[in-house]
Design a protein around this motif. Structure first.
Motif, PDB file in Angstrom:
ATOM      1  N   LEU A 184       0.848  -1.197   0.000  1.00 58.43           N
ATOM      2  CA  LEU A 184       0.000   0.000   0.000  1.00 58.43           C
ATOM      3  C   LEU A 184       0.879   1.241   0.000  1.00 58.43           C
ATOM      4  O   LEU A 184       1.703   1.424   0.894  1.00 58.43           O
ATOM      5  N   ALA A 232       4.069   7.385   5.188  1.00 58.51           N
ATOM      6  CA  ALA A 232       4.972   6.476   4.493  1.00 58.51           C
ATOM      7  C   ALA A 232       6.443   6.711   4.825  1.00 58.51           C
ATOM      8  O   ALA A 232       7.190   5.761   4.990  1.00 58.51           O
ATOM      9  N   LEU A 233       6.863   7.945   4.959  1.00 62.38           N
ATOM     10  CA  LEU A 233       8.299   8.204   4.999  1.00 62.38           C
ATOM     11  C   LEU A 233       8.825   8.444   6.404  1.00 62.38           C
ATOM     12  O   LEU A 233       8.111   8.908   7.282  1.00 62.38           O
ATOM     13  N   ARG A 248      18.304   4.914   2.017  1.00 65.36           N
ATOM     14  CA  ARG A 248      18.569   3.482   2.163  1.00 65.36           C
ATOM     15  C   ARG A 248      17.587   2.854   3.164  1.00 65.36           C
ATOM     16  O   ARG A 248      16.908   1.867   2.873  1.00 65.36           O
ATOM     17  N   ILE A 266      12.921  -0.723   4.574  1.00 63.70           N
ATOM     18  CA  ILE A 266      12.246  -0.998   5.851  1.00 63.70           C
ATOM     19  C   ILE A 266      11.315  -2.209   5.781  1.00 63.70           C
ATOM     20  O   ILE A 266      11.262  -3.013   6.712  1.00 63.70           O
ATOM     21  N   ALA A 267      10.579  -2.367   4.683  1.00 64.30           N
ATOM     22  CA  ALA A 267       9.631  -3.478   4.620  1.00 64.30           C
ATOM     23  C   ALA A 267      10.323  -4.768   4.199  1.00 64.30           C
ATOM     24  O   ALA A 267       9.748  -5.844   4.311  1.00 64.30           O
ATOM     25  N   ARG A 287      10.136   0.915  -2.203  1.00 66.44           N
ATOM     26  CA  ARG A 287      10.005   0.108  -0.999  1.00 66.44           C
ATOM     27  C   ARG A 287       9.113  -1.099  -1.268  1.00 66.44           C
ATOM     28  O   ARG A 287       9.402  -2.208  -0.848  1.00 66.44           O
ATOM     29  N   TRP A 288       8.022  -0.865  -1.999  1.00 59.85           N
ATOM     30  CA  TRP A 288       7.081  -1.961  -2.254  1.00 59.85           C
ATOM     31  C   TRP A 288       7.531  -2.843  -3.396  1.00 59.85           C
ATOM     32  O   TRP A 288       7.405  -4.063  -3.331  1.00 59.85           O
ATOM     33  N   ASN A 330       8.480   7.915  12.741  1.00 63.55           N
ATOM     34  CA  ASN A 330       7.124   7.987  12.205  1.00 63.55           C
ATOM     35  C   ASN A 330       6.427   6.654  12.462  1.00 63.55           C
ATOM     36  O   ASN A 330       6.541   5.724  11.678  1.00 63.55           O
ATOM     37  N   ALA A 344       3.904   5.412   9.765  1.00 60.72           N
ATOM     38  CA  ALA A 344       4.560   4.888   8.567  1.00 60.72           C
ATOM     39  C   ALA A 344       5.175   3.527   8.864  1.00 60.72           C
ATOM     40  O   ALA A 344       5.155   2.631   8.023  1.00 60.72           O
ATOM     41  N   SER A 400       4.403   0.016   7.054  1.00 59.01           N
ATOM     42  CA  SER A 400       5.475  -0.682   6.356  1.00 59.01           C
ATOM     43  C   SER A 400       5.609  -2.108   6.885  1.00 59.01           C
ATOM     44  O   SER A 400       6.584  -2.790   6.615  1.00 59.01           O
TER      45      SER A 400
END
Lengths: 513, 328
Positions: free
Chosen positions: A344, A353-354, A361, A366-367, A421-422, B209, B212, B216
């Motif tokens: 998403l 998101a950020l 990096r 992160i995911a 990221r996704w 955050n 976020a 994630s």
């Protein structure tokens, strides 16, 4: 009621710019005494900025406001209220743990000096509330009232200030049909008493039903105004979307979509006591195939984002199910969704998101941390840099280096970092919510092309956007929503902005597709 | 070309220094530390010698470990006010149990309450969303209460600081404090966790955050639970070391370290709002506070004046440091 009458309110040549955006570009608005005036326009047309200026919450760069024959400039909301202009916002400004009476007369309680004369306060309140059909003890806490009743408290507060003009921003969006009828009766009564109302709504039937005159804004300019009796809903829709369909956004050759990757059946989410203003989802069903881009169009509050969040496990839902590759799956958290191959890109990248102070990096990986692990403990930074390099080239991200803080990138490049990221997870389904909000035109085209590339590679993409040209440009198929319901579905080839707008705003749209 | 060159040189010196320092936030801390040591040497010529350095390091180490707990929790936007209680409990228990059961079981028993309090903090903050300040304050009070009850049961036994802890806490080998044998691995571990592991990344992410991070796929409560258990364990270890240094176990042993542990992390550049900071700065912060304490002690001021000065200097240093570093 003709041109002879001096208008109660005249806003002339109002202009207002924010950094990078011209929100209002010489807008005029005239409202006569005892008139119900509809202020209309798409998301981002400039309605709310205009109303904020009228309410004294923002000051215009240029232009003049004449109210009751006098030139005004409101330094703050208090000044506007004193002049007799009260705004009732969509999000109420009531204190939930205080009584009706205290809310109505907040800051203006009767009394000797610092003391409050409670019996007079209650009596004064009751005199006002009874007049608008709020039959409640004035000492009832606002928390215990329904949304419709809370709205009446707002109206009572406006009346207690002897308002001449009441601005209602989407007053009906949270009301049931019966409550809307009741509200309209009150608005008509206000009109009979000589009070003017500016009415903002996305439900165009209501404009026809209750409003006398209308003003339509588009892209911060006036595009039409007149008597409601002279126009049809179709005319208004045409005025609202009017801009030539921009040729800026390239269409793509739709490939042959594959199997259904994600299906949602009967998704329903009710309001709860904790979250009484949440958009409800009512029996939302939709599906998207591999290699297909499904657009979801709808106005603010239609339930698009809520649908996305429910699918992704970010918000719970009451009933309904989600199927991936035809198999029902139990998704209770974003982690679950990610493990099932769903990604998403949320609507507000800075808030949702950020990690603005962290390196590009870190933001990108992160995911995917569990895929970069060495021995399940530490991050393989060599692999991580490889990932950044790969997506820097693939998505053409303009950046100084992987250690640069993501907050220092431009909006478009930030959005590409979120997309990377996704994509690093190789998702089956990617939901993008307002993928190009707040980024410049060039970057928009790049993001659109990325969506096309993703679909081409077999990802099922769901694209949510408030910009109709964007929905039309990127989607293969479009679903429209209104008030938590799916109101129609149409293939891109058959869709026009007018048609979509009608499906997004009208109640009876079953036949639109 | 020459125009740009002239332009670059025209940047005022102050601004260039600030830019240099904002790129290397540790430099001003090192400068401050050196200045404090120089001031000390001027006020008491000859005080700064090998023995003094070893002594300063010895006292800075327990503080630096506790400040490590604060650094990690502060990175997530939290704080751990139970560290002093946990340290005191560990110290007191080891001093009463190690004599009878030997050092291994004694240390294990001493760290048991640390784990329990850490679990309680983690569950409270991570799952029930209690504010960390309140949660850790609450468990800290409960812990102290339990320790008072425990004290009555061991009044007959009395306390004795185990020899190996005294050796670790006060001993010096070849000019180096033995405490470094414990601190170097502990500090390396913290630095490694924060900089190189996925868990460390998640601490920064959650603090920067939280919404976020959740979107994630970060499972918030797991991160928080692991964090507070880790923080508590470290605090327990610091308590063991501290009792070896002070050699007088009491029910308020580590209390004087609580607020300095927060101050050391803040002086070292860790943001109390989360997402920014690191452990190297915190170690420097602990050294700075320790030297500052010595400095104020040798000025032979009354206790009250000393505290006033200490507080004012911490405020000033933090404010000045933030201005230098955040000039972006």
């Amino acid at each position: 009621m003709d041109g002879e009458v001096r208008p109660l309110l005249r806003m002339a040549g109002i202009a207002k710019s924010f950094p990078g955006v011209r929100a209002l570009d010489g807008v005029d608005l005239e409202v006569a005494g005892g008139e119900i005036h509809a202020l209309l326009g798409e998301n981002g047309a400039g309605k709310s900025t205009l109303l904020k200026i009228l309410a004294g919450a923002q000051s215009p760069d240029s232009g003049s406001i004449t109210f009751d024959g006098k030139t005004m400039s409101f330094a703050n909301p208090h000044a506007a209220q004193r002049a007799g202009i009260v705004t009732i916002y969509q999000e109420f400004t009531l204190a939930p743990d205080m009584s009706i009476a205290e809310n109505v007369f907040i800051g203006r309680e009767p009394g000797p000096g610092p003391f409050v004369n409670w019996s007079k306060l209650a009596a004064d309140t009751a005199a006002i509330t009874r007049g608008i059909g709020l039959e409640r003890n004035p000492m009832t806490l606002v928390r215990d009232l329904s949304v419709a009743e809370q709205q009446l408290v707002e109206i009572a507060r406006a009346l207690s200030m002897n308002s001449r003009l009441i601005v209602m921003d989407e007053p009906t969006s949270a009301l049931s049909l019966a409550e809307v009828d009741k509200l309209f009766a009150i608005v008509r009564k206000l009109k009979a008493d000589g009070i003017s109302v500016i009415f903002v709504t996305h439900r165009l039937e209501e404009v026809i039903e209750i409003c006398d005159r209308y003003t339509v804004l588009r892209d911060g300019r006036n595009v039409g105004a007149g008597a409601v009796a002279d126009v049809t809903i179709d005319d208004i829709i045409r005025l609202m979307v009017g801009r030539e369909i921009t040729t800026l956004f390239a269409h793509r050759e739709a490939g042959e979509p594959g199997e259904v990757a994600l299906a949602v059946e009967g998704l329903t989410r009710r309001r709860t006591a904790q979250d009484p203003h949440a958009t409800e989802l009512r029996d939302v069903s939709l599906s998207v195939r591999r290699g297909e881009i499904l657009g979801i169009a709808g106005l603010v509050g239609a339930g698009r984002t809520e649908t996305a969040r429910a699918i992704f496990g970010a918000d719970p839902f009451d009933t309904g199910r989600v199927l991936i590759d035809g198999q029902p799956v139990d998704i209770r958290s974003p982690r679950d969704a990610i493990e099932r191959g769903i990604g998403l890109v949320p609507e507000d990248r800075k808030l949702q998101a950020l990690f603005l102070t962290q390196a590009i990096r870190t933001n990108m990986s992160i995911a995917a941390l569990d895929r970069l692990d060495l021995f399940g403990i530490f991050v393989d930074e060599r692999k991580e840099r490889g990932l950044v390099d790969e997506f820097k080239k693939l998505l053409n991200i303009r950046m100084a280096g992987p250690e640069q803080a993501v907050g220092n990138l431009s909006g478009g490049n930030q959005q590409k970092v979120v997309l990377a990221r996704w994509l690093a997870l190789r998702p089956k389904v990617l939901i993008v919510d307002e993928p190009t909000r707040g980024i410049d035109v060039g970057a928009k085209v790049e993001v659109h092309n990325l969506l096309f590339e993703m679909a081409k590679s077999g990802i099922a993409v769901i694209a949510i956007s408030s910009e109709l040209p964007e929905v039309l440009a990127v989607s293969d198929r479009i679903v429209t929503m209104r008030e938590g319901r799916v109101t129609g579905e149409v293939m891109r080839a058959d869709a026009t902005q007018e048609k979509l707008m009608a499906m997004m705003t009208l109640t009876s749209t079953a036949a639109a597709a | 070309m020459s125009v740009t060159a002239a332009g670059a040189e025209a940047v005022p010196l102050g601004k260039r220094i600030r830019r240099f320092m904002s790129d290397r936030p540790l430099v001003p801390l090192v400068i401050l530390l050196v200045l404090l040591v120089v001031a000390l040497q001027i006020l008491r010529p000859g005080i700064v010698n090998e023995r003094w350095i070893a002594n300063t390091v010895k006292f800075a180490i327990p503080l630096a470990i506790l400040a490590g707990c604060q650094t990690m929790t502060m990175l997530t936007g939290g704080i751990d006010l139970s560290v002093s209680t946990v340290a005191t409990m560990a110290a007191f228990i080891v001093s009463t149990q190690a004599v009878e059961h030997g050092p291994v079981i004694g240390v294990a028993l001493a760290l048991l309450p640390a784990v329990l309090i850490g679990l309680a903090n983690g569950i409270g903050v991570g799952i029930f969303r209690v504010h960390p300040l309140i949660m850790t304050l609450g468990t800290s009070l409960v812990g102290i209460g339990c320790l008072q009850v425990y004290q009555r049961t061991v009044i007959a036994t009395g306390t004795k600081v185990p020899a190996f802890l005294s050796w670790l806490g006060t001993g010096v080998t070849g000019g180096f404090p033995n405490a470094l044998l414990l601190f170097i691995p502990v500090a390396s571990l913290i630095l490694f966790v924060l900089n190189r592991t996925g868990f460390g990344r998640l601490l920064y992410a959650v603090g920067d955050n939280e919404r976020a991070a959740r979107l994630s796929g970060v499972v918030y409560w797991k991160v928080i639970l692991a964090l507070y258990v880790g923080s508590s364990l470290l605090a327990g270890v610091a308590g063991l070391l501290y009792v070896g240094l002070i050699k007088a176990p009491s029910l308020s042993l580590a209390d004087p370290l609580l607020l300095p542990s927060v101050a050391a992390a803040v002086v070292g550049g860790t943001s109390i709002f989360g997402g920014r900071g690191g452990y190297t700065g915190t170690i420097l912060g602990a050294l700075i506070l320790t030297v500052l304490t010595t400095l104020l002690t040798i000025l032979q001021m009354p206790e009250g004046a000393r505290r006033i000065l200490f507080g004012l200097i911490v405020l000033l240093v933090t404010a000045a440091y933030l201005r230098i570093v955040e000039d972006r």
